[in-house]
Each structure stands twice: as structure tokens, then as C-alpha cells.
Scaffold this motif. Structure first.
Motif, PDB file in Angstrom:
ATOM      1  N   THR A 104       0.705  24.843 -27.971  1.00 37.76           N
ATOM      2  CA  THR A 104       1.541  25.532 -29.442  1.00 37.76           C
ATOM      3  C   THR A 104       2.360  24.619 -29.694  1.00 37.76           C
ATOM      4  N   GLU A 105       3.259  25.382 -30.728  1.00 43.37           N
ATOM      5  CA  GLU A 105       4.513  24.585 -31.232  1.00 43.37           C
ATOM      6  C   GLU A 105       5.590  25.692 -29.590  1.00 43.37           C
ATOM      7  N   LYS A 106       5.874  26.154 -30.200  1.00 44.50           N
ATOM      8  CA  LYS A 106       6.497  27.545 -28.957  1.00 44.50           C
ATOM      9  C   LYS A 106       6.594  26.015 -27.987  1.00 44.50           C
ATOM     10  N   GLU A 107       5.850  25.792 -27.599  1.00 48.53           N
ATOM     11  CA  GLU A 107       5.634  25.167 -26.065  1.00 48.53           C
ATOM     12  C   GLU A 107       6.084  23.826 -26.161  1.00 48.53           C
ATOM     13  N   VAL A 108       5.956  23.557 -27.548  1.00 42.23           N
ATOM     14  CA  VAL A 108       6.235  22.162 -27.555  1.00 42.23           C
ATOM     15  C   VAL A 108       8.251  21.913 -27.721  1.00 42.23           C
ATOM     16  N   GLU A 109       8.813  23.329 -28.080  1.00 44.55           N
ATOM     17  CA  GLU A 109      10.066  23.450 -28.126  1.00 44.55           C
ATOM     18  C   GLU A 109      10.910  23.304 -26.765  1.00 44.55           C
ATOM     19  N   GLN A 110       9.535  24.127 -25.834  1.00 40.55           N
ATOM     20  CA  GLN A 110      10.166  24.726 -24.632  1.00 40.55           C
ATOM     21  C   GLN A 110      10.167  23.359 -23.736  1.00 40.55           C
ATOM     22  N   PHE A 111       8.625  22.700 -23.804  1.00 36.91           N
ATOM     23  CA  PHE A 111       9.197  21.280 -23.332  1.00 36.91           C
ATOM     24  C   PHE A 111      10.433  20.145 -23.304  1.00 36.91           C
ATOM     25  N   LYS A 112      10.621  20.418 -24.715  1.00 38.50           N
ATOM     26  CA  LYS A 112      11.678  19.250 -25.659  1.00 38.50           C
ATOM     27  C   LYS A 112      13.054  19.998 -23.923  1.00 38.50           C
ATOM     28  N   LYS A 113      13.150  21.762 -23.934  1.00 34.59           N
ATOM     29  CA  LYS A 113      14.747  22.143 -23.043  1.00 34.59           C
ATOM     30  C   LYS A 113      14.814  21.856 -22.491  1.00 34.59           C
ATOM     31  N   ASN A 114      12.747  22.001 -21.584  1.00 32.69           N
ATOM     32  CA  ASN A 114      12.939  21.657 -20.519  1.00 32.69           C
ATOM     33  C   ASN A 114      13.538  20.156 -19.846  1.00 32.69           C
ATOM     34  N   ILE A 115      13.023  19.246 -20.377  1.00 34.18           N
ATOM     35  CA  ILE A 115      13.364  17.770 -20.576  1.00 34.18           C
ATOM     36  C   ILE A 115      14.718  17.074 -20.861  1.00 34.18           C
ATOM     37  N   ALA A 116      15.792  18.405 -21.941  1.00 36.69           N
ATOM     38  CA  ALA A 116      16.198  18.083 -22.027  1.00 36.69           C
ATOM     39  C   ALA A 116      17.506  18.010 -20.359  1.00 36.69           C
ATOM     40  N   LEU A 117      17.004  19.824 -19.618  1.00 32.64           N
ATOM     41  CA  LEU A 117      17.867  19.880 -18.873  1.00 32.64           C
ATOM     42  C   LEU A 117      17.158  18.980 -17.774  1.00 32.64           C
ATOM     43  N   GLN A 118      15.845  19.417 -17.730  1.00 33.94           N
ATOM     44  CA  GLN A 118      15.089  18.173 -16.573  1.00 33.94           C
ATOM     45  C   GLN A 118      16.614  16.548 -16.068  1.00 33.94           C
ATOM     46  N   ASN A 119      16.127  16.187 -17.119  1.00 35.65           N
ATOM     47  CA  ASN A 119      17.291  14.233 -17.627  1.00 35.65           C
ATOM     48  C   ASN A 119      18.616  14.792 -16.823  1.00 35.65           C
ATOM     49  N   SER A 120      18.692  15.971 -17.153  1.00 37.91           N
ATOM     50  CA  SER A 120      20.583  16.373 -16.751  1.00 37.91           C
ATOM     51  C   SER A 120      21.098  16.457 -15.525  1.00 37.91           C
ATOM     52  N   LEU A 121      19.581  16.558 -14.550  1.00 39.10           N
ATOM     53  CA  LEU A 121      19.749  16.990 -13.342  1.00 39.10           C
ATOM     54  C   LEU A 121      19.370  15.949 -12.539  1.00 39.10           C
ATOM     55  N   GLY A 122      18.616  14.424 -13.319  1.00 33.67           N
ATOM     56  CA  GLY A 122      18.201  13.727 -12.900  1.00 33.67           C
ATOM     57  C   GLY A 122      16.795  13.598 -12.424  1.00 33.67           C
ATOM     58  N   ILE A 123      15.879  14.279 -12.941  1.00 33.60           N
ATOM     59  CA  ILE A 123      14.816  14.530 -12.954  1.00 33.60           C
ATOM     60  C   ILE A 123      14.502  13.150 -13.951  1.00 33.60           C
ATOM     61  N   LYS A 124      13.083  12.163 -14.042  1.00 31.83           N
ATOM     62  CA  LYS A 124      13.351  11.847 -15.123  1.00 31.83           C
ATOM     63  C   LYS A 124      12.187  11.481 -15.695  1.00 31.83           C
ATOM     64  N   SER A 125      11.586  13.400 -16.533  1.00 34.36           N
ATOM     65  CA  SER A 125      10.555  12.983 -17.130  1.00 34.36           C
ATOM     66  C   SER A 125      10.758  12.825 -18.490  1.00 34.36           C
ATOM     67  N   VAL A 126       9.655  12.980 -19.383  1.00 30.30           N
ATOM     68  CA  VAL A 126       9.575  12.493 -20.524  1.00 30.30           C
ATOM     69  C   VAL A 126       8.970  13.125 -21.875  1.00 30.30           C
ATOM     70  N   LEU A 127       8.702  13.241 -22.699  1.00 31.59           N
ATOM     71  CA  LEU A 127       7.610  14.189 -23.996  1.00 31.59           C
ATOM     72  C   LEU A 127       6.855  12.794 -24.189  1.00 31.59           C
ATOM     73  N   LEU A 128       5.948  13.115 -24.506  1.00 32.72           N
ATOM     74  CA  LEU A 128       4.848  11.725 -24.893  1.00 32.72           C
ATOM     75  C   LEU A 128       3.771  12.476 -25.318  1.00 32.72           C
ATOM     76  N   THR A 129       3.557  11.809 -26.711  1.00 31.85           N
ATOM     77  CA  THR A 129       2.021  12.102 -28.123  1.00 31.85           C
ATOM     78  C   THR A 129       1.560  11.863 -27.281  1.00 31.85           C
ATOM     79  N   PRO A 130      -0.207  13.188 -27.579  1.00 35.46           N
ATOM     80  CA  PRO A 130      -0.947  13.019 -27.067  1.00 35.46           C
ATOM     81  C   PRO A 130      -1.517  11.703 -27.095  1.00 35.46           C
ATOM     82  N   GLN A 131      -1.485  10.865 -27.471  1.00 41.52           N
ATOM     83  CA  GLN A 131      -1.843   9.188 -27.869  1.00 41.52           C
ATOM     84  C   GLN A 131      -1.179   8.433 -26.378  1.00 41.52           C
ATOM     85  N   GLU A 132      -0.024   8.516 -26.747  1.00 41.57           N
ATOM     86  CA  GLU A 132       0.214   7.954 -24.994  1.00 41.57           C
ATOM     87  C   GLU A 132      -0.025   8.680 -23.894  1.00 41.57           C
ATOM     88  N   ALA A 133      -0.180  10.264 -24.141  1.00 44.83           N
ATOM     89  CA  ALA A 133      -1.113  10.974 -22.950  1.00 44.83           C
ATOM     90  C   ALA A 133      -2.829   9.813 -22.188  1.00 44.83           C
TER      91      ALA A 133
END
Ligand SMILES: Cc1cc2nc3c(=O)[nH]c(=O)nc-3n(C[C@H](O)[C@H](O)[C@H](O)COP(=O)(O)OP(=O)(O)OC[C@H]3O[C@@H](n4cnc5c(N)ncnc54)[C@H](O)[C@@H]3O)c2cc1C
Length: 381
Positions: A97-126
Motif C-alpha cells: 500500500t502507499e501508506k506502507e511505502v511511506e512508512q518504509f521510507k521513514k523506517n529506513i531513514a531511522l534505521q540508517n541513522s542508527l547504523g542499520i544498512k537497510s535499503v529501499l528497492l523497486t519491485p524490479q530490484e527485489a
């Protein structure tokens, strides 16, 4: 069985055994664990055993990251002759869902700020990570390579054996039936095998923690929630990461031996029942085949269920009870206590011994519910 102890730990699952081991390494003597059944008979022996650092609250991110660092070295730390089988194939989280995409972006920003190297991928990249994934309806994915999976039985045997070598007494089939409290202080525990006098208890009783708290006059707002799970026959390794969707309500992974383990989180009434249902198999199969069509030819060999120990904000409750001296609490993991076990074992041991904790846990105290200081974890199945 000892008649006196420096601490009695109630519960022989991940929380109890990891804390017992860490207390012993930090020098505490006379540690007694009471488990009403066999070790791991609670949620720990029934879990999916996934381990991730991809969370939506800072606290859970920190706990997940620190636990992964311990899991990576746990065979050596515990001097285990076997193998806890920690496989780091990553977690691929799918947003639908679009809401989840927004949540993932927020989560990844938080995770990266804590040294967790998560990334956002397009479905094709997945598809580079899971080539057979049916990406229809998937809007984006989050991925963190260091997430993974361990064998819960080996992990717990490793903790129990290491704790015993350090002198911890582990009593199985020893049910705590009462807590002796005098003048608002713990004096001992009553069990089906006799009393143990102590001025400290750790409530690490998973989904049963509220009942134990009540014995001491402490309200611990943890409720049991049944979750079902199944395992397939082993097939050649195909799937690297755990795949998971919060909105789609599914997690699915392949173990090193080739079996697929999967589950979802049905909304269920409070129950201690651990029966299994046909409905679960039917819905689970549809969900699995929707994301991995090749699953339709793989046979199921077993299903079972266990209990999540849900807290009101889906984050652990770590600390002590105000009002009754000597009551320590490590519970409320809300279905994530296997992965958080290694670090909360360390933190609870530090806390009980009055040392500074390596991650501040004051925000996870029991008092947060009364103060209304809940921070809801959004990333749960
Ligand atoms: C289907 C399923 C899938 C899961 N998947 C994952 C996952 O992928 N990753 C993850 O991190 N977590 C997962 N979990 C959650 C995880 O299993 C739990 O959070 C974790 O095991 C909790 O550990 P614990 O030691 O707190 O509780 P438990 O393992 O439940 O241990 C508590 C123990 O206390 C004992 N006890 C209760 N009352 C008494 C008494 N009166 N006297 C003495 N002993 C008593 C019980 O018998 C029990 O053995 C899953 C859970 C389920 C059910």
C-alpha cells in the motif's frame, strides 16, 4: 532444589535463560531458574526464529541490531559444540500500500541513522534477490542483508548448557504457584516442589507473565495471542531472505535444511489455546503461493501454534515493578522475543546488578503504560 537463591528466574525460555546466563557471567551466584514444563515448551520452542533489525521504533531497531551482533558470534560466546545455525539471508519486506511505502521510507531513514544498512528497492530490484517473487501488487521493498534466522532449539540448548556450566540451577517441571511478599518486598517463591527464599525474582514467563505478576500484586499488561505456523518438506535451497508483508500479513522463509517455515498473524481473542486449525493451512497456502507461485508443488509436513506475549504498544517490558521491591520483568516482546533475547539477556543482567545498561531501557519500563508514554511499533505481523 536449592532452598535459597539470590534470584529466582521464572520461565525457561529465551528471556529467562539468556538473562540467567548473563547474570552468571557478570558474577551473580545462586541463580535458580524455574520452568513449569520442559525448557522451550513456551513460545521459544514454537517460534519462527527470524531475526531482524528493520523496525519502526528506535528502541526495537537498537535491540534488533545489538542482538544480530551477538547472534553472529553466539556459538563462540557460549562455547557451544553444536551450531545455532544463524543464516543471514536478509529480510525482504514488501510494501503493498502507499501508506506502507511511506512508512518504509521513514523506517529506513531511522534505521540508517542508527547504523542499520537497510535499503529501499523497486519491485524490479527485489527480483535480483528473489527471482521467483510474484511482484504483482508490490509497490516497493525494504531489504537488510544482516537480518536472518537461527535455530531456536540449538540457541536455547547453548544458553542452558553455558548457564549450567557457570553454576545456574535450572529446575524443569517446577511450577511457580505463588510469590511470597511481605511489607511490599519479595521474600520467596512457592513452587510445586517447595519454597525458595529469595529477595529477587525475574518474571520471564512469556505469555503467562500477567499471571505471575498477579501473584506478586503487580499488574503486567501482557496478553496471550495464538499464532499458527507450518513447515514444509525440505526442497533444494531457493529462497535467500525471509519475505514478509505487514499489510499482506505473511512471513515466509526457507531454513538451511531446505524446509519452508511460514505464518501470519490472525486477529484472535485472548487465549492460552495452542491448537491448530484447517483454516490456517488453507489461508496460509493461498498467501504463500500468491508471492511464490512455485510453492504450490511443495508439501506441508507439520503445523503447530504458540503464543505471542502482546504488550499494549508491541514493544518489550523491561525493568522492575514499582510498589513491590525485588520484582524484575522481562516480557511483552509481542512476538519478537527470540530475536531480542540475546541483547535483553545482557541488559536485564546489567539492570538487575545495578550497572548502567549498554542500551538505555528506561523507556521500556512497566510504568510507561500508566504514564501514557506508549510508542507504537508499526512493523509487526
Ligand atoms: C508462531 C510463532 C512465531 C514466532 N516467530 C518469531 C520470530 O520469527 N522471531 C522472534 O523473535 N520471535 C518469534 N516469536 C515470538 C517468540 O517465540 C517469543 O517472543 C519468545 O520466545 C518469548 O520468549 P520468553 O522466554 O519471553 O517466553 P517463553 O519462551 O514462552 O518462556 C516462558 C516460559 O515460562 C514458563 N512458565 C509460565 N508460567 C510459569 C510458572 N507458573 N512457573 C514456571 N514457569 C512458567 C512457560 O512454560 C514458558 O516455558 C514467535 C512466536 C510464535 C508463537
Amino acid at each position: 532444589m536449592k532452598k535459597t537463591a539470590e534470584i529466582v528466574i521464572i520461565g525457561g525460555g529465551m528471556a529467562g535463560l539468556a538473562t540467567a546466563y548473563n547474570l552468571a557471567t557478570m558474577g551473580m551466584k545462586d541463580i535458580v531458574v524455574c520452568e513449569k514444563s520442559y525448557l522451550m515448551s513456551g513460545s521459544t520452542g514454537r517460534c519462527g526464529a527470524g531475526v531482524r533489525a528493520q523496525w519502526g521504533t528506535e528502541m526495537n531497531c537498537l535491540l534488533g541490531k545489538a542482538s544480530i551482533e551477538i547472534f553472529e558470534n553466539l556459538n563462540e560466546i557460549l562455547d557451544y559444540e553444536g551450531d545455532i545455525e544463524f543464516k543471514q539471508g536478509g529480510y525482504l519486506l514488501m510494501a503493498i500500500t502507499e501508506k506502507e511505502v511511506e512508512q518504509f521510507k521513514k523506517n529506513i531513514a531511522l534505521q540508517n541513522s542508527l547504523g542499520i544498512k537497510s535499503v529501499l528497492l523497486t519491485p524490479q530490484e527485489a527480483l535480483d534477490i528473489v527471482p521467483e517473487l510474484n511482484i504483482e501488487g508490490i509497490l516497493a521493498c525494504a531489504f537488510h542483508q544482516k537480518d536472518g534466522h537461527a535455530n531456536p532449539f540449538h540457541t536455547m540448548i547453548a544458553y542452558a548448557e553455558a548457564a549450567k556450566r557457570l553454576g545456574v540451577e535450572i529446575n524443569t517441571f517446577t511450577e511457580v504457584t505463588g510469590i511470597i511478599v511481605e511489607n511490599n518486598r519479595v521474600k520467596g517463591v512457592r513452587t510445586n516442589k517447595g519454597d525458595i527464599m529469595t529477595d529477587k525474582i525475574l518474571i520471564a514467563a512469556g505469555a503467562w507473565s500477567r499471571d505471575i505478576g498477579a501473584m506478586a500484586g503487580v499488574d503486567i499488561p501482557v496478553r496471550p495471542e495464538r499464532h499458527q505456523i507450518l513447515v514444509t518438506e525440505p526442497v533444494n535451497p531457493k529462497l535467500g531472505p525471509m519475505i514478509m508483508s505487514f499489510a499482506g500479513n505473511i512471513y515466509l522463509q526457507q531454513e538451511p535444511g531446505g524446509e519452508f517455515i511460514m505464518g501470519f498473524g490472525p486477529a484472535e481473542h485472548e487465549t492460552y489455546s495452542v491448537t491448530s486449525t484447517w483454516d490456517f493451512i488453507e489461508t496460509m497456502c493461498k498467501k504463500a503461493v500468491r508471492y511464490l507461485p512455485y510453492m504450490k508443488n511443495i508439501r506441508i509436513v507439520r503445523q503447530w501454534s504458540g503464543l505471542y506475549e502482546m504488550s499494549p504498544d508491541a514493544q518489550p517490558i523491561l525493568g522492575k515493578a514499582d510498589g513491590v521491591e525485588g520484582v524484575y520483568i522481562a516480557t511483552g516482546y509481542s512476538g519478537h522475543g527470540f530475536m531480542f533475547g540475546p541483547i535483553t539477556g545482557v541488559l536485564m543482567a546489567q539492570y538487575i546488578l545495578g550497572m548502567p545498561t549498554s542500551i538505555p531501557i528506561d523507556k521500556l519500563d512497566l510504568g510507561r503504560f500508566e504514564r501514557g508514554e506508549l510508542i507504537f511499533e508499526p512493523s509487526v505481523v
